[in-house]
Scaffold this active site. Structure first.
Site, mmCIF file in Angstrom:
data_model
loop_
_atom_site.group_PDB
_atom_site.id
_atom_site.type_symbol
_atom_site.label_atom_id
_atom_site.label_comp_id
_atom_site.label_asym_id
_atom_site.label_seq_id
_atom_site.Cartn_x
_atom_site.Cartn_y
_atom_site.Cartn_z
ATOM 1 N N TYR A 125 0.862 -1.191 0.000
ATOM 2 C CA TYR A 125 0.000 0.000 0.000
ATOM 3 C C TYR A 125 0.887 1.226 0.000
ATOM 4 O O TYR A 125 1.911 1.279 0.701
ATOM 5 C CB TYR A 125 -0.892 0.019 1.243
ATOM 6 C CG TYR A 125 -1.650 1.324 1.419
ATOM 7 C CD1 TYR A 125 -2.905 1.504 0.833
ATOM 8 C CD2 TYR A 125 -1.110 2.384 2.147
ATOM 9 C CE1 TYR A 125 -3.590 2.699 0.973
ATOM 10 C CE2 TYR A 125 -1.790 3.581 2.292
ATOM 11 C CZ TYR A 125 -3.028 3.730 1.701
ATOM 12 O OH TYR A 125 -3.695 4.916 1.836
ATOM 13 N N GLU A 213 -3.490 7.618 -4.110
ATOM 14 C CA GLU A 213 -3.411 6.336 -3.398
ATOM 15 C C GLU A 213 -3.266 5.186 -4.376
ATOM 16 O O GLU A 213 -4.030 5.083 -5.341
ATOM 17 C CB GLU A 213 -4.665 6.135 -2.545
ATOM 18 C CG GLU A 213 -4.667 4.836 -1.760
ATOM 19 C CD GLU A 213 -5.967 4.624 -1.002
ATOM 20 O OE1 GLU A 213 -5.960 4.810 0.219
ATOM 21 O OE2 GLU A 213 -6.989 4.270 -1.642
#
Length: 403
Positions: A125, A213
């Site tokens: 992530y 993101e």
């Protein structure tokens, strides 16, 4: 301004950020053609089909009408065609959309990235956003990427790393190496991650993003580092210097009343209450919402008409607020600093007459320049409009209106 996944990936490619390749499709036929191209170009019969909405949690979300998830893997053309039929035009409900869900107008048919064994691949992530407390951009990253990143942040926060970037110097080479090291990478994967993070940060700055993101950030068996999914938010204040990006706005994903308010340069956010409010200035608007709450009501919206309120903006604000069937009263709270209160009062009266019969109480509180003259205009207008000078008076009128 939010972008769809397929739009964000096209922008990242311009900054040499490796992404999962795919095609945006509006029809089942387009999805079938996209699958054929993917099979031809990448040699795999597997492909992924993803609903395109401005919300996360698509993989766990479901289409109301058909019950399928918002992200599916197809093994052949029949699978892709069937999923496209069940997803397109449906309402996808995720943890971020709420029970109302969002209508799916497009799907993204993309190459399958999981072409190697589970032991060889890894999901990470990574996101970039502004840390307002420190006044610096921060890169947040974790070895635990994928659909359950929210659980990781809640249950094992120590697995989430942060790297702050000074705005004067930009991302330094040692910082990119530190990120790759903390993710446990070596060899070619280590080098590829350094390039990926550097280019991604350049994209974040160059595109004037407010948030970027990548989840999952994927390491394949051949050590390639690829953005499998991307969520990108752009800073609306910077759009005047990005005409090409402003054209990518998808108003179908936004609240229609907020879109309409934007056309009149009104700052509007819809809420779930029963008292509509129209105010000039964000600070006064927040205080007005607090006052409504303390008076026993619930604010139905945040509406800032700015410092130059006139008959046109007041009328537009009225129309937008009255589209909400839950509104039982409207409170207009204007401070006459730049704009004179009597001009606002004249605008309220004119707007009221143009709109015709308004069957809910309207409370007008005008304070500042020419407030006394404004109150006289309201009181002598013959309209069903209640005026107030003090905030406490307006609060009492609101309380009576929603009782």
């Amino acid at each position: 301004m939010n972008l769809h996944e397929y739009q964000a990936k096209e922008l990242l490619k311009k900054y040499n950020v490796p992404v999962q390749e795919g095609f945006a499709c509006s029809t089942v036929q387009e999805a079938e053609e996209a699958y054929r191209k993917i099979k031809e170009n990448f040699g795999s019969s597997f492909a992924v089909i993803k609903a395109q909405i401005h919300a996360g949690g698509r993989g766990k979300g479901t289409i109301k009408e058909t019950g399928v998830n918002g992200v599916k893997v197809g093994k052949n053309l029949e699978d892709i065609s069937g999923y496209a039929t069940k997803i397109l035009g449906g309402t996808l409900v995720t943890i971020q959309t709420g029970p109302a869900g969002k209508l799916v107008n497009k799907v993204y048919v993309a190459q399958d990235m999981y072409y190697d064994g589970p032991s060889e691949r890894k999901e990470f992530y990574l996101s970039i956003l502004m840390d307002r407390a420190k006044g610096q951009n921060v890169i947040m990253y974790s070895t635990e990427g994928g659909m359950n990143i929210e659980d990781v942040a809640h249950e094992t926060p120590e697995k989430i790393f942060r790297e702050w970037v000074h705005p004067g110097g930009g991302l330094q080479a040692f910082q990119a190496r530190k990120i790759a090291f903390n993710l446990g990478l070596t060899g070619d994967a280590f080098k590829n991650m350094i390039k990926f993070v550097t280019n991604l940060y350049n994209a974040y700055v160059g595109l004037d993003c407010s948030m970027l993101e990548i989840n999952p950030l994927f390491k394949a068996a051949d050590d390639k580092v690829i953005a499998v999914d991307c969520k990108m938010n752009l800073d609306e204040n910077a759009l005047p210097r990005h005409a090409d990006l402003a054209a990518m706005r998808d108003v179908t994903e936004e609240d229609p009343t907020e879109v309409e308010a934007g056309q009149y340069n009104l700052n509007f956010v819809k809420l779930d209450g029963n008292v509509g409010c129209m105010v000039n200035g964000a600070g006064l608007a927040m205080a007005t919402m607090d006052m409504i709450k303390l008076s026993g009501g619930e604010p139905a919206n945040f509406l800032d008409v700015g410092g130059t309120a006139n008959a046109q903006t007041v009328e537009a604000g009225f129309k937008i607020i009255m589209k909400d069937p839950n509104v039982k009263a409207i409170l207009i709270n204007i401070f006459g600093g730049i704009v004179r209160c009597d001009r606002v009062a004249s605008g309220v009266i004119e707007a009221y007459k143009n709109l015709g019969n308004i069957n809910i109480p309207i409370i007008v509180r005008l304070q500042g320049t020419n407030a006394t003259e404004a109150k006289k205009l309201i009181d002598e207008s013959g309209l069903k409009v209640q005026s107030a000078i003090l905030l406490s008076e307006a609060a009492d009128l609101v309380k009576k209106a929603v009782a």
